[in-house]
Design a protein around this motif. Structure first.
Motif, PDB file in Angstrom:
ATOM      1  N   ALA A   1      14.790   0.140   0.154  1.00 49.12           N
ATOM      2  CA  ALA A   1      14.243   0.683  -1.096  1.00 49.12           C
ATOM      3  C   ALA A   1      13.835   2.141  -0.924  1.00 49.12           C
ATOM      4  O   ALA A   1      14.083   2.971  -1.821  1.00 49.12           O
ATOM      5  CB  ALA A   1      13.052  -0.161  -1.555  1.00 49.12           C
ATOM      6  N   GLN A   2      13.229   2.483   0.211  1.00 50.52           N
ATOM      7  CA  GLN A   2      12.849   3.874   0.455  1.00 50.52           C
ATOM      8  C   GLN A   2      14.088   4.763   0.514  1.00 50.52           C
ATOM      9  O   GLN A   2      14.068   5.889   0.011  1.00 50.52           O
ATOM     10  CB  GLN A   2      12.073   3.982   1.774  1.00 50.52           C
ATOM     11  N   GLY A   3      15.154   4.280   1.111  1.00 47.89           N
ATOM     12  CA  GLY A   3      16.397   5.043   1.209  1.00 47.89           C
ATOM     13  C   GLY A   3      17.056   5.270  -0.145  1.00 47.89           C
ATOM     14  O   GLY A   3      17.823   6.215  -0.321  1.00 47.89           O
ATOM     15  N   GLN A   4      16.761   4.398  -1.088  1.00 47.88           N
ATOM     16  CA  GLN A   4      17.345   4.532  -2.426  1.00 47.88           C
ATOM     17  C   GLN A   4      16.500   5.420  -3.341  1.00 47.88           C
ATOM     18  O   GLN A   4      16.892   5.691  -4.462  1.00 47.88           O
ATOM     19  CB  GLN A   4      17.489   3.150  -3.056  1.00 47.88           C
ATOM     20  N   GLY A   5      15.355   5.854  -2.842  1.00 42.99           N
ATOM     21  CA  GLY A   5      14.500   6.754  -3.602  1.00 42.99           C
ATOM     22  C   GLY A   5      13.571   6.004  -4.450  1.00 42.99           C
ATOM     23  O   GLY A   5      13.012   6.220  -5.386  1.00 42.99           O
TER      24      GLY A   5
ATOM     25  N   LEU B   1       2.859 -11.317   9.256  1.00 43.94           N
ATOM     26  CA  LEU B   1       4.296 -11.556   9.379  1.00 43.94           C
ATOM     27  C   LEU B   1       5.068 -11.042   8.168  1.00 43.94           C
ATOM     28  O   LEU B   1       6.265 -10.778   8.261  1.00 43.94           O
ATOM     29  CB  LEU B   1       4.582 -13.042   9.580  1.00 43.94           C
ATOM     30  N   TRP B   2       4.388 -10.900   7.040  1.00 41.94           N
ATOM     31  CA  TRP B   2       5.060 -10.405   5.840  1.00 41.94           C
ATOM     32  C   TRP B   2       5.566  -8.979   6.026  1.00 41.94           C
ATOM     33  O   TRP B   2       6.607  -8.612   5.477  1.00 41.94           O
ATOM     34  CB  TRP B   2       4.135 -10.496   4.632  1.00 41.94           C
ATOM     35  N   ASN B   3       4.860  -8.146   6.791  1.00 41.55           N
ATOM     36  CA  ASN B   3       5.342  -6.789   7.049  1.00 41.55           C
ATOM     37  C   ASN B   3       6.672  -6.829   7.783  1.00 41.55           C
ATOM     38  O   ASN B   3       7.592  -6.091   7.444  1.00 41.55           O
ATOM     39  CB  ASN B   3       4.304  -5.987   7.844  1.00 41.55           C
ATOM     40  N   ASP B   4       6.776  -7.691   8.770  1.00 43.38           N
ATOM     41  CA  ASP B   4       8.035  -7.826   9.509  1.00 43.38           C
ATOM     42  C   ASP B   4       9.137  -8.377   8.605  1.00 43.38           C
ATOM     43  O   ASP B   4      10.271  -7.911   8.635  1.00 43.38           O
ATOM     44  CB  ASP B   4       7.863  -8.750  10.718  1.00 43.38           C
ATOM     45  N   TYR B   5       8.786  -9.384   7.814  1.00 41.30           N
ATOM     46  CA  TYR B   5       9.767 -10.028   6.942  1.00 41.30           C
ATOM     47  C   TYR B   5      10.345  -9.042   5.918  1.00 41.30           C
ATOM     48  O   TYR B   5      11.541  -9.054   5.634  1.00 41.30           O
ATOM     49  CB  TYR B   5       9.129 -11.225   6.229  1.00 41.30           C
ATOM     50  N   LEU B   6       9.497  -8.182   5.375  1.00 43.69           N
ATOM     51  CA  LEU B   6       9.933  -7.259   4.316  1.00 43.69           C
ATOM     52  C   LEU B   6      10.408  -5.905   4.834  1.00 43.69           C
ATOM     53  O   LEU B   6      10.881  -5.081   4.049  1.00 43.69           O
ATOM     54  CB  LEU B   6       8.788  -7.038   3.323  1.00 43.69           C
ATOM     55  N   LYS B   7      10.312  -5.661   6.122  1.00 40.00           N
ATOM     56  CA  LYS B   7      10.600  -4.339   6.688  1.00 40.00           C
ATOM     57  C   LYS B   7      11.965  -3.790   6.262  1.00 40.00           C
ATOM     58  O   LYS B   7      12.062  -2.669   5.779  1.00 40.00           O
ATOM     59  CB  LYS B   7      10.499  -4.388   8.211  1.00 40.00           C
ATOM     60  N   SER B   8      13.014  -4.543   6.430  1.00 36.28           N
ATOM     61  CA  SER B   8      14.349  -4.023   6.092  1.00 36.28           C
ATOM     62  C   SER B   8      14.496  -3.780   4.590  1.00 36.28           C
ATOM     63  O   SER B   8      15.137  -2.814   4.175  1.00 36.28           O
ATOM     64  CB  SER B   8      15.456  -4.930   6.620  1.00 36.28           C
TER      65      SER B   8
ATOM     66  N   GLY C   1       0.827  -1.202   0.000  1.00 37.80           N
ATOM     67  CA  GLY C   1       0.000   0.000   0.000  1.00 37.80           C
ATOM     68  C   GLY C   1       0.860   1.250   0.000  1.00 37.80           C
ATOM     69  O   GLY C   1       2.095   1.190  -0.013  1.00 37.80           O
ATOM     70  N   ALA C   2       0.199   2.411   0.044  1.00 35.61           N
ATOM     71  CA  ALA C   2       0.906   3.691   0.028  1.00 35.61           C
ATOM     72  C   ALA C   2       1.847   3.833   1.220  1.00 35.61           C
ATOM     73  O   ALA C   2       2.867   4.524   1.141  1.00 35.61           O
ATOM     74  CB  ALA C   2      -0.098   4.846   0.012  1.00 35.61           C
ATOM     75  N   ASP C   3       1.516   3.145   2.320  1.00 36.28           N
ATOM     76  CA  ASP C   3       2.365   3.185   3.511  1.00 36.28           C
ATOM     77  C   ASP C   3       3.407   2.067   3.510  1.00 36.28           C
ATOM     78  O   ASP C   3       4.065   1.823   4.512  1.00 36.28           O
ATOM     79  CB  ASP C   3       1.510   3.102   4.774  1.00 36.28           C
ATOM     80  N   TYR C   4       3.529   1.374   2.372  1.00 31.28           N
ATOM     81  CA  TYR C   4       4.479   0.273   2.184  1.00 31.28           C
ATOM     82  C   TYR C   4       4.171  -0.925   3.079  1.00 31.28           C
ATOM     83  O   TYR C   4       5.050  -1.732   3.352  1.00 31.28           O
ATOM     84  CB  TYR C   4       5.928   0.735   2.376  1.00 31.28           C
ATOM     85  N   LYS C   5       2.939  -1.047   3.497  1.00 31.46           N
ATOM     86  CA  LYS C   5       2.500  -2.209   4.265  1.00 31.46           C
ATOM     87  C   LYS C   5       1.885  -3.219   3.301  1.00 31.46           C
ATOM     88  O   LYS C   5       1.275  -2.858   2.295  1.00 31.46           O
ATOM     89  CB  LYS C   5       1.467  -1.825   5.329  1.00 31.46           C
ATOM     90  N   VAL C   6       2.041  -4.495   3.624  1.00 28.29           N
ATOM     91  CA  VAL C   6       1.504  -5.559   2.778  1.00 28.29           C
ATOM     92  C   VAL C   6      -0.017  -5.536   2.822  1.00 28.29           C
ATOM     93  O   VAL C   6      -0.614  -5.491   3.902  1.00 28.29           O
ATOM     94  CB  VAL C   6       2.035  -6.936   3.240  1.00 28.29           C
TER      95      VAL C   6
END
Length: 122
Positions: free
Chosen positions: A118-122, A106-113, A66-71
């Protein structure tokens, strides 16, 4: 058939024991394009990609963010994908033998890093 295994859900670890797993995460447009790539014929060619992936034991996990990068719930986005003018013979279940939809928080936790990177890379 990973996409239709409602009973006895498998964990990501279980899939990785038997197959190579590709996690394909993105927004609604990305998931729609991925679905078209796997579930419709492109231009004049017959789509053999799902068969080729199955032949080398690859499972694709499409993950709608989603827009908040949540699964978000991905299955309905996949099943309701809209084909474009070059997407022939579309059937959303066509690649089910190589698709495994994410299930649970659990997918939110798994993909968090990965999402943070990706957000840091723009």
């Amino acid at each position: 058939n990973p996409a239709v295994e409602e009973e006895g859900r498998k964990s990501l670890k279980d899939y990785r024991r038997a197959s190579r797993v590709v996690i394909a995460a993105g927004g609604a447009d990305y998931i729609n394009r991925l679905c078209m790539s796997l579930c419709s014929d492109q231009l004049a060619d017959e789509n053999t990609l799902p068969e080729a992936l199955a032949g080398v034991d690859i499972v694709v996990v499409p993950v709608l963010l989603g827009a908040d990068y949540k699964v978000m719930e991905t299955t309905s986005a996949w099943r309701n994908a809209v084909p474009g003018e070059n997407d022939r013979n579309f059937e959303s279940t066509r690649a089910d033998e190589v698709i495994a939809f994410p299930d649970g928080d659990l997918w939110n936790d798994y993909l968090k890093s990965d999402v943070e990177t990706a957000q840091g890379q723009g």
